[in-house]
Design an enzyme around this catalytic site. Structure first.
Site, PDB file in Angstrom:
ATOM      1  N   ARG A 113       0.838  -1.208   0.000  1.00  0.00           N
ATOM      2  CA  ARG A 113       0.000   0.000   0.000  1.00  0.00           C
ATOM      3  C   ARG A 113       0.872   1.257   0.000  1.00  0.00           C
ATOM      4  O   ARG A 113       0.537   2.256  -0.655  1.00  0.00           O
ATOM      5  CB  ARG A 113      -0.954  -0.023   1.192  1.00  0.00           C
ATOM      6  CG  ARG A 113      -2.087  -1.028   1.032  1.00  0.00           C
ATOM      7  CD  ARG A 113      -3.145  -0.870   2.101  1.00  0.00           C
ATOM      8  NE  ARG A 113      -2.850  -1.571   3.334  1.00  0.00           N
ATOM      9  CZ  ARG A 113      -3.214  -2.817   3.611  1.00  0.00           C
ATOM     10  NH1 ARG A 113      -3.867  -3.533   2.711  1.00  0.00           N
ATOM     11  NH2 ARG A 113      -2.928  -3.370   4.783  1.00  0.00           N
TER      12      ARG A 113
ATOM     13  N   ASP B 128     -15.641  -4.203  -6.143  1.00  0.00           N
ATOM     14  CA  ASP B 128     -15.762  -5.442  -5.374  1.00  0.00           C
ATOM     15  C   ASP B 128     -17.193  -5.953  -5.534  1.00  0.00           C
ATOM     16  O   ASP B 128     -18.108  -5.186  -5.844  1.00  0.00           O
ATOM     17  CB  ASP B 128     -15.434  -5.214  -3.895  1.00  0.00           C
ATOM     18  CG  ASP B 128     -15.025  -6.513  -3.192  1.00  0.00           C
ATOM     19  OD1 ASP B 128     -13.817  -6.805  -3.165  1.00  0.00           O
ATOM     20  OD2 ASP B 128     -15.909  -7.218  -2.682  1.00  0.00           O
TER      21      ASP B 128
ATOM     22  N   CYS C 204      -1.975 -14.632  -3.064  1.00  0.00           N
ATOM     23  CA  CYS C 204      -1.818 -14.995  -1.650  1.00  0.00           C
ATOM     24  C   CYS C 204      -1.860 -16.505  -1.471  1.00  0.00           C
ATOM     25  O   CYS C 204      -2.119 -17.000  -0.371  1.00  0.00           O
ATOM     26  CB  CYS C 204      -2.904 -14.325  -0.809  1.00  0.00           C
ATOM     27  SG  CYS C 204      -4.591 -14.774  -1.269  1.00  0.00           S
TER      28      CYS C 204
END
Length: 399
Positions: free
Chosen positions: A215, A253, A341
């Site tokens: 970030r 999203d 991930c």
């Protein structure tokens, strides 16, 4: 003490420090071990390799805690929890520098802190735990006592996934297990940005703490760029880009709840007027962006696609398609951030699917930066599976 004896040819990984004993490595189990028991692990000649906690229903029946014949007792848990806290302090966490305050971070990262099966995150004055094995579950009282003594938190919250608990053979608790029963949300600061996350928003322990360093990098890359944050969850990358000076930020999203929470967090930080939160399928949003000429900076951080090694091939195909869509959504000369991930997907795997995806999109990608989970998510040198988070930052150009 029950004993687990390893087969010939399966000793070296455990001897060299790998914390897992796989089922195929076990020659025999003696002494009547039951789920969650402490066991002694030996080589075929009876030499002790250490002690671990036993999970008979798992493909990893033993997770190692010691490298000598010493007990896994309350003193060991207290010492390792205190050591983990000291390590975070050495990293500068919690951080107090003006504009870069951070009081949310991973406090205990399972194998990385010598406590396999235990995840502990700190969010301001609240501790959130995930108990990943039956052995850890059986010792939760000792763990909670140690956390309370070391941190004096307002509350300890259990966020162990029910699916994981079922696999391990126990029932997961949910919500506050120690402290303030009225706690219903996490309030914390990361890099000077304030967040309020309802406990009902159930991703991981409540937030993706492992992407903090990325970030920061996104904020540095954002000035004067049009930014697309796909799979945005509560819009952490979107807020980083907006604060960094992006000219436009679109956050996508499928979860209406996550978007509502993200919009409220953006409002709290004075960034809502710079971010457009939109409910949509991220893959469709990438296609739309491609048709509209593309964005200067595209963030593609999907949920885990390869939960196990068995699902790796299908996951790589999915990552390749995502990479192609993300490349098309990036204007020529723009920047793409692609993340995975999934521990089963290596950095080389991710780099290859980016190359193939770019070729499918009739583009080329040049990687100029790589990011991993932050220093509060340590990885034992003998445990490559622990490096689960990989992110590539690439310049995308036409062929």
């Amino acid at each position: 003490m029950p004993t687990v004896t390893l087969k010939q040819g399966h000793v070296r990984p455990v001897w060299s420090g790998h914390p897992w004993v796989f089922a195929q490595a076990v020659a025999r189990i003696e002494g009547g071990a039951v789920a969650g028991d402490e066991v002694v692990v030996t080589d075929p000649y009876g030499s002790v390799l250490g002690r671990g906690l036993y999970t008979p229903r798992s493909a990893i029946p033993v997770r190692m805690y010691t490298r000598e014949d010493r007990p896994i007792d309350a003193a060991l848990f207290r010492h390792r929890i205190e050591r983990a806290i000291a390590h975070r302090r050495e990293l500068g966490l919690p951080g107090r520098a003006p504009g870069h305050e951070t009081d949310a971070f991973r406090l205990i990262h399972a194998e990385g802190d010598g406590l396999p099966g235990l995840i502990v995150d700190l969010f301001g004055d609240t501790v959130v735990v995930q108990l990943g094995t039956i052995g850890v579950k059986r010792r939760e009282g000792v763990i909670f006592d140690a956390l309370q003594a070391a941190l004096s938190p307002r509350a300890i919250v259990d966020r162990t996934p029910e699916s994981l608990a079922k696999l391990e053979g126990f029932t997961a608790d949910s919500g506050v297990v120690r402290g303030d029963p009225g706690l219903d949300r996490l309030r914390f600061v990361e890099r000077g940005l304030r967040y309020t996350i309802p406990l009902a928003l159930g991703h991981k322990t409540g937030f993706y703490l492992d992407q903090r360093t990325l970030r920061t990098r996104v904020e540095q890359l954002a000035p004067n760029r049009r930014v697309l944050d796909a799979f945005c969850f509560v819009g952490t990358f979107a807020m980083a880009a907006a604060r960094g000076g992006a000219s436009e930020v679109l956050a996508i999203d499928e979860s209406a709840t996550a978007l509502e929470v993200g919009a409220e967090c953006a409002r709290e930080n004075g960034l809502l007027d710079r971010i457009r939160f939109t409910r949509d399928d991220a893959r469709k949003a990438l296609q739309s962006a491609s048709r509209e000429g593309g964005f200067d900076l595209v963030l593609c951080d999907p949920p885990k696609l390869a939960g196990t090694r068995a699902s790796k091939d299908a996951a790589l195909t999915a990552y390749r398609r995502l990479a192609a869509g993300a490349c098309r959504a990036t204007r020529p000369g723009g920047i793409l951030v692609l993340c995975s991930c999934s521990s089963a997907v290596s950095l080389d795997d991710l780099t290859r699917v980016l190359a193939l995806g770019a070729r499918d999109a009739r583009m080329q990608a040049a990687v100029f930066d790589r990011h991993f989970q932050g220093g509060d998510h340590p990885v034992p040198a003998a445990f490559p599976e622990g490096l689960y988070l990989k992110s590539l930052i690439a310049r995308v150009d036409a062929l």
